[in-house]
Write a protein that holds these residues in place. Structure first.
Motif, mmCIF file in Angstrom:
data_model
loop_
_atom_site.group_PDB
_atom_site.id
_atom_site.type_symbol
_atom_site.label_atom_id
_atom_site.label_comp_id
_atom_site.label_asym_id
_atom_site.label_seq_id
_atom_site.Cartn_x
_atom_site.Cartn_y
_atom_site.Cartn_z
ATOM 1 N N LEU A 52 34.099 38.229 36.512
ATOM 2 C CA LEU A 52 34.227 36.776 36.531
ATOM 3 C C LEU A 52 35.059 36.341 35.342
ATOM 4 O O LEU A 52 34.970 36.924 34.258
ATOM 5 N N THR B 265 37.297 32.348 38.401
ATOM 6 C CA THR B 265 38.020 33.395 39.119
ATOM 7 C C THR B 265 37.085 34.575 39.272
ATOM 8 O O THR B 265 36.444 34.991 38.307
ATOM 9 N N LEU B 266 37.008 35.110 40.486
ATOM 10 C CA LEU B 266 36.135 36.236 40.787
ATOM 11 C C LEU B 266 36.976 37.376 41.331
ATOM 12 O O LEU B 266 37.760 37.186 42.259
ATOM 13 N N THR B 267 36.817 38.563 40.748
ATOM 14 C CA THR B 267 37.453 39.763 41.270
ATOM 15 C C THR B 267 36.349 40.654 41.817
ATOM 16 O O THR B 267 35.444 41.054 41.078
ATOM 17 N N THR B 268 36.413 40.944 43.117
ATOM 18 C CA THR B 268 35.370 41.737 43.765
ATOM 19 C C THR B 268 35.571 43.216 43.487
ATOM 20 O O THR B 268 36.606 43.636 42.954
ATOM 21 N N LEU C 212 39.484 35.893 43.992
ATOM 22 C CA LEU C 212 39.140 34.591 44.577
ATOM 23 C C LEU C 212 39.082 33.554 43.467
ATOM 24 O O LEU C 212 38.702 33.867 42.340
ATOM 25 N N ARG C 213 39.420 32.307 43.813
ATOM 26 C CA ARG C 213 39.430 31.245 42.807
ATOM 27 C C ARG C 213 38.701 30.000 43.305
ATOM 28 O O ARG C 213 38.599 29.778 44.504
ATOM 29 N N ALA D 181 35.571 31.278 45.151
ATOM 30 C CA ALA D 181 34.947 32.201 44.194
ATOM 31 C C ALA D 181 33.481 31.843 43.993
ATOM 32 O O ALA D 181 32.613 32.726 43.972
#
Length: 195
Positions: free
Chosen positions: A78, A86-89, A95-96, A100
């Motif tokens: 995060l 902003t989230l990075t899986t 995702l934003r 996100a």
């Protein structure tokens, strides 16, 4: 020979440190530009539960958080800059914004108070938010904090260096709201810088 003795004496002189009172410590921590914590979190949300390793790096208004399961499985990253999440899986998908937040809610089982957590981790109320109720413990530092329907308990304070002071930082934090319960055990703090 006299010069060598004098230089040796200077080299072994300890750096002066002070233990601030609770008000001074709160001021020091609020002015601190950065910190890093590493630890473990256990979460129960309703009937669901999970555990993860956590690394939180704070630099000014930017929060960077990495949650990972055993052996790094299911890692989430995060980044919150004070206005956008902003989230990075674990699959590398970035995702934003609202998307996100929605995916993070699905993954965690609740809406985490990211903006407030950066303050609560330091056993301090989030500024510019609703009123907070703080109860001090025997060491003068917060034992409990209630804000935005979250109830936090701080325990097992440990001494940490910060500039030329020694501050007391919580090792265990429990946060509850409704049927959500988070338990964080901090394995290490780095204060005054993010690494």
């Amino acid at each position: 020979m006299l010069a060598a003795v004098m230089l040796g004496a200077c080299a072994t002189r300890p750096v002066a440190t002070t233990m601030p009172d609770a008000t001074q410590q709160a001021t020091l921590l609020r002015a601190m530009p950065a910190f890093t914590l590493e630890g473990r979190v256990a979460v129960r949300a309703g009937e669901e539960g999970w555990q993860a390793s956590v690394r939180w790096r704070q630099h000014d208004d930017i929060s960077e958080v990495r949650l990972s399961g055993p052996f790094g499985a299911g890692a989430l990253q995060l980044r919150f800059d004070g206005s956008e999440l902003t989230l990075t899986t674990s699959r590398g998908q970035v995702l934003r914004g609202d998307e996100a937040s929605r995916v993070l809610r699905q993954q965690l089982g609740f809406d985490p108070p990211i903006a407030q957590l950066r303050h609560w981790l330091l056993a301090d109320a989030a500024p510019a938010e609703s009123m907070a109720q703080v109860e001090a413990g025997a060491n003068g530092r917060p034992a409990t904090l209630a804000q935005q329907d979250w109830q936090l308990e701080f325990d097992d304070y440990r001494q940490q260096p910060l500039n030329r002071s020694i501050v007391q930082m919580p090792r265990r934090i429990i946060a509850t709201r409704g049927d959500v319960r988070l338990r964080l055990v901090v394995d290490g703090w780095k204060l005054g810088r993010a690494r």
